[in-house]
Scaffold this active site. Structure first.
Site, PDB file in Angstrom:
ATOM      1  N   GLY A  12      14.914  23.975   0.051  1.00  5.16           N
ATOM      2  CA  GLY A  12      13.487  24.239  -0.162  1.00  5.16           C
ATOM      3  C   GLY A  12      12.859  25.248   0.789  1.00  5.16           C
ATOM      4  N   THR A  13      13.645  26.204   1.280  1.00  5.42           N
ATOM      5  CA  THR A  13      13.020  27.197   2.164  1.00  5.42           C
ATOM      6  C   THR A  13      12.063  28.103   1.375  1.00  5.42           C
ATOM      7  OG1 THR A  13      14.804  28.834   1.963  1.00  5.42           O
ATOM      8  CG2 THR A  13      14.995  27.215   3.749  1.00  5.42           C
ATOM      9  N   ASN A  14      12.374  28.334   0.109  1.00  8.28           N
ATOM     10  CA  ASN A  14      11.430  29.117  -0.705  1.00  8.28           C
ATOM     11  C   ASN A  14      10.165  28.318  -0.984  1.00  8.28           C
ATOM     12  OD1 ASN A  14      12.399  31.912  -1.597  1.00  8.28           O
ATOM     13  ND2 ASN A  14      14.254  30.649  -1.767  1.00  8.28           N
ATOM     14  N   ARG A  66      21.803  14.460 -21.852  1.00  7.73           N
ATOM     15  CA  ARG A  66      21.123  15.678 -21.406  1.00  7.73           C
ATOM     16  C   ARG A  66      19.793  15.856 -22.146  1.00  7.73           C
ATOM     17  NH1 ARG A  66      22.360  18.201 -16.633  1.00  7.73           N
ATOM     18  NH2 ARG A  66      21.110  20.072 -16.638  1.00  7.73           N
ATOM     19  N   LEU A  91      18.697  24.542  -9.613  1.00  3.91           N
ATOM     20  CA  LEU A  91      20.006  24.869 -10.166  1.00  3.91           C
ATOM     21  C   LEU A  91      20.338  24.026 -11.391  1.00  3.91           C
ATOM     22  CD1 LEU A  91      21.877  25.349  -6.762  1.00  3.91           C
ATOM     23  CD2 LEU A  91      20.606  27.042  -8.106  1.00  3.91           C
ATOM     24  N   ILE A  94      17.502  25.413 -17.759  1.00  2.91           N
ATOM     25  CA  ILE A  94      16.163  25.058 -18.234  1.00  2.91           C
ATOM     26  C   ILE A  94      16.216  24.782 -19.738  1.00  2.91           C
ATOM     27  CG2 ILE A  94      13.774  25.871 -18.444  1.00  2.91           C
ATOM     28  CD1 ILE A  94      14.693  25.406 -15.563  1.00  2.91           C
ATOM     29  N   ASN A 108      11.295  32.746 -11.657  1.00  2.14           N
ATOM     30  CA  ASN A 108      12.486  32.313 -10.916  1.00  2.14           C
ATOM     31  C   ASN A 108      12.744  33.316  -9.792  1.00  2.14           C
ATOM     32  OD1 ASN A 108      15.060  30.924 -10.490  1.00  2.14           O
ATOM     33  ND2 ASN A 108      16.029  32.723 -11.414  1.00  2.14           N
ATOM     34  N   HIS A 110      15.807  34.923  -7.741  1.00  5.11           N
ATOM     35  CA  HIS A 110      17.269  35.051  -7.782  1.00  5.11           C
ATOM     36  C   HIS A 110      17.710  35.905  -6.590  1.00  5.11           C
ATOM     37  CE1 HIS A 110      21.270  35.048  -9.429  1.00  5.11           C
ATOM     38  NE2 HIS A 110      21.346  36.336  -9.130  1.00  5.11           N
ATOM     39  N   ASP A 151      18.882  34.750 -16.119  1.00  4.59           N
ATOM     40  CA  ASP A 151      18.429  35.860 -15.257  1.00  4.59           C
ATOM     41  C   ASP A 151      18.134  37.132 -16.049  1.00  4.59           C
ATOM     42  OD1 ASP A 151      18.913  34.127 -13.069  1.00  4.59           O
ATOM     43  OD2 ASP A 151      20.983  34.816 -12.903  1.00  4.59           O
TER      44      ASP A 151
HETATM   45  C1  GAR Z   1      17.807  30.670  -2.818  1.00  2.72           C
HETATM   46  O1  GAR Z   1      18.605  31.642  -2.175  1.00  2.72           O
HETATM   47  C2  GAR Z   1      17.535  31.072  -4.250  1.00  2.72           C
HETATM   48  O2  GAR Z   1      17.364  32.453  -4.407  1.00  2.72           O
HETATM   49  C3  GAR Z   1      18.793  30.597  -4.928  1.00  2.72           C
HETATM   50  O3  GAR Z   1      19.050  29.345  -4.325  1.00  2.72           O
HETATM   51  C4  GAR Z   1      18.576  29.358  -2.978  1.00  2.72           C
HETATM   52  C5  GAR Z   1      17.692  28.147  -2.742  1.00  2.72           C
HETATM   53  O4  GAR Z   1      17.332  28.021  -1.391  1.00  2.72           O
HETATM   54  N1  GAR Z   1      18.621  30.518  -6.343  1.00  2.72           N
HETATM   55  C6  GAR Z   1      19.586  30.829  -7.217  1.00  2.72           C
HETATM   56  O5  GAR Z   1      20.703  31.160  -6.891  1.00  2.72           O
HETATM   57  C7  GAR Z   1      19.179  30.739  -8.692  1.00  2.72           C
HETATM   58  N2  GAR Z   1      20.144  31.368  -9.534  1.00  2.72           N
HETATM   59  P1  GAR Z   1      16.095  27.136  -0.935  1.00  2.72           P
HETATM   60  O6  GAR Z   1      16.274  25.738  -1.541  1.00  2.72           O
HETATM   61  O7  GAR Z   1      16.194  27.098   0.570  1.00  2.72           O
HETATM   62  O8  GAR Z   1      14.829  27.804  -1.407  1.00  2.72           O
END
Ligand code: GAR
Length: 209
Positions: A12-14, A66, A91, A94, A108, A110, A151
């Site tokens: 969850g850093t984003n 599912r 991940l 959807i 999203n 990426h 994507d």
């Molecule tokens: C991030 O690097 C994001 O871009 C990637 O997962 C990571 C999640 O990190 N997403 C994908 O690869 C989607 N295809 P986070 O949980 O620290 O935000």
């Protein structure tokens, strides 16, 4: 006020970058109304709770099929009545019903410069492993609207990051997050919240940039 639901699977850093963006005024006219994880152990859920944001886990493991999971996920999202869904390291494939219901209202992040290193099988660290294996010198991140493909939706923002000699996938992942993801994801939300992004003929356009 743009009501945002953030979907997460991991650290969850984003999500944190969005929370900080709202607090610090980088993202204006926006409220995070909920966080949903498919994984009950995701640290992202902790980050939400620490910030008094309603958070819940909807896991495929808790449902018999599912289809039922897909239904429950869409129900959980709908309950928050969001204007925008943000996939921040979510991940999970959807469900098509959710894509249709939130067309041009779901984005999203990426961790590559799409169309490089994207599509099926390219997620998380795998993206950075592939970039290093190919020997590219520039990588980056992309924020895009979500459509039926993997994507493939309209690109909103991209930011490039340099690969350095001796990078490991983990080092590269961290640099892409710090220099690109944590910047362009909050920026994209701010632009959407302030009516600066529109989609036409499958392309996203930004006003006043
Ligand atoms: C991030 O690097 C994001 O871009 C990637 O997962 C990571 C999640 O990190 N997403 C994908 O690869 C989607 N295809 P986070 O949980 O620290 O935000």
């Amino acid at each position: 006020m743009l009501k945002v639901v953030v979907l997460v699977s991991g650290g969850g850093t984003n999500l944190q970058a969005i929370i900080d963006g709202v607090k610090g005024g980088v993202i204006r006219n926006t409220k995070i109304v909920g966080v949903i994880s498919n994984n009950k152990n995701a640290y992202a859920l902790e980050r939400a709770r620490e910030n008094h944001i309603p958070a819940k886990c909807i896991s495929p493991k808790d449902y018999e099929s599912r289809d039922v999971f897909n239904e429950k996920l869409l129900e959980a999202v709908n309950e928050y009545e969001p204007d925008l869904i943000v996939l921040a390291g979510f991940l999970v494939v959807i469900p098509p019903e959710m894509i249709a219901a939130y067309r041009n209202r779901m984005i999203n992040i990426h961790p590559s410069l799409i169309p490089a290193f994207c599509g099926k099988g390219y997620y998380g660290l795998k993206v950075h492993e592939a970039a290093l294996a190919r020997g590219v010198k520039v990588v980056g991140a992309t924020v895009h609207f979500v459509d039926e493909g993997t994507d493939t939706g309209p690109i909103i923002l991209q930011k490039a990051v340099e690969v350095e000699q001796g990078d490991t996938p983990e080092m590269l992942q961290r640099r892409v997050m710090e220099q690109a993801e944590w910047k362009i994801l909050p920026e994209a939300i701010h632009l959407i919240a302030n009516g600066k992004v529109h989609v036409e003929n499958g392309h996203a356009f930004i006003e006043n940039l």
